[in-house]
Design an enzyme around this catalytic site. Sequence first.
Site, mmCIF file in Angstrom:
data_model
loop_
_atom_site.group_PDB
_atom_site.id
_atom_site.type_symbol
_atom_site.label_atom_id
_atom_site.label_comp_id
_atom_site.label_asym_id
_atom_site.label_seq_id
_atom_site.Cartn_x
_atom_site.Cartn_y
_atom_site.Cartn_z
ATOM 1 N N LYS A 1 -4.359 12.686 -2.808
ATOM 2 C CA LYS A 1 -3.981 11.614 -1.880
ATOM 3 C C LYS A 1 -3.291 12.247 -0.681
ATOM 4 C CE LYS A 1 -1.260 7.446 -1.356
ATOM 5 N NZ LYS A 1 -0.471 6.404 -1.994
ATOM 6 N N LYS B 1 -8.367 9.974 -1.856
ATOM 7 C CA LYS B 1 -7.960 8.935 -0.912
ATOM 8 C C LYS B 1 -7.415 9.566 0.349
ATOM 9 C CE LYS B 1 -4.612 5.326 -0.731
ATOM 10 N NZ LYS B 1 -3.371 4.910 -1.269
HETATM 11 C C1 PBG Z 1 1.175 3.524 -2.220
HETATM 12 C C2 PBG Z 1 -0.197 3.221 -1.709
HETATM 13 C C3 PBG Z 1 -0.622 3.257 -0.385
HETATM 14 C C4 PBG Z 1 -1.962 2.894 -0.393
HETATM 15 C C5 PBG Z 1 -2.314 2.631 -1.704
HETATM 16 N N1 PBG Z 1 -1.215 2.870 -2.513
HETATM 17 C C6 PBG Z 1 0.138 3.492 0.857
HETATM 18 C C7 PBG Z 1 0.787 4.762 1.131
HETATM 19 O O1 PBG Z 1 0.652 5.755 0.427
HETATM 20 O O2 PBG Z 1 1.513 4.766 2.121
HETATM 21 C C8 PBG Z 1 -2.841 2.808 0.818
HETATM 22 C C9 PBG Z 1 -4.100 2.034 0.668
HETATM 23 C C10 PBG Z 1 -4.770 1.673 1.954
HETATM 24 O O3 PBG Z 1 -4.419 2.164 3.035
HETATM 25 O O4 PBG Z 1 -5.701 0.867 1.888
HETATM 26 N N2 PBG Z 1 1.609 2.568 -3.157
#
Ligand code: PBG
Length: 326
Positions: free
Chosen positions: A199, A251
Amino acid sequence: MNGGFPAVRPRRLRRTPALRRLAARTSVRAPDLVLPLFVKEGISEPQPVASMPGVVQHTRDSLRKAAAEAVEAGVGGVIVFGIPAVKDARGSAADDPDGIVQQALRDLVADVGDATVLMADLCLDEYTDHGHCGLLTDAGDVDNDATLARYAAIAVAQAQAGAHVVGPSGMMDGQVAAIRQALDGAGYPEVVICAYSAKYASAFYGPFRDAAECAPRFGDRASYQQDPAAGDALREVLLDIDEGADIVMIKPALPYLDVVAQVAAAVPVPVAAYQVSGEYAMAEAAAANGWLDRDRVIMETLTAIRRAGASIILTYWAAEAARRLS
Ligand code: PBG
């Protein structure tokens, strides 16, 4: 060459729709798609998310309806994100048995049960008043090891509420092992962990932070999420599998298809990719201006993500695409 003309002609396989269909190697199926849903505590009407046209923060009731429609459309699952009425430093609402996600999960278990896969995002940023994904030290750093105990408690609360899958997204070291141990110890060995393994600290999460009201109040997530220029994806993924991840996730999706392909070629577990809020917002905004053909862009991006090797795709277009595919 044959008298100056090409004898080998790739275009032969493209001549008719039927030939193209026969020659296809990649497909997108409705059950590959997972719909992210937001549920907010204490609202009486769904609230539109300005930067994500078509996406709303749901009430408990409208969430039930949206989940039922998605299941009807044939999606593979839904993943629920909660926005609590009250936030504090430790994100207490995240593991409260009566917290908004736990309530929502129980609603969905009652409505759709095992007819779909109920996933819960497992993180603290929606629940903390400072907006970070973990507990803070006095100096304001994210405390990795103290955060693990919080994640363990959230996992158990989500399992108790009926989640089939928990999705840890906080990028703390050791989070999958801590969650697996907690779930097993609490009598939930069957609950699946879909780890957000690779991520990245991405600007493409911008619209999500409006939807989930979780932008960090200070600093950024660069000390826990991966650097887009780093080469540590495989390391993160292999560690998570070692710690017990059943599914690994990459992601964002489209800007990281190289990572999806690298991971899919290397691991023996299902690979998921999250087509995130910024990917959705870009396409919706361009389409709204008449600059892109929205429907074609949706299917082309989903096909590209599948072609790279993801078997599961989290996408805000899941219900719509599933309807079109079935
Ligand atoms: C954190 C989380 C995020 C997303 C999913 N889980 C945000 C982040 O890491 O700031 C982002 C998902 C998206 O942008 O669609 N709980």
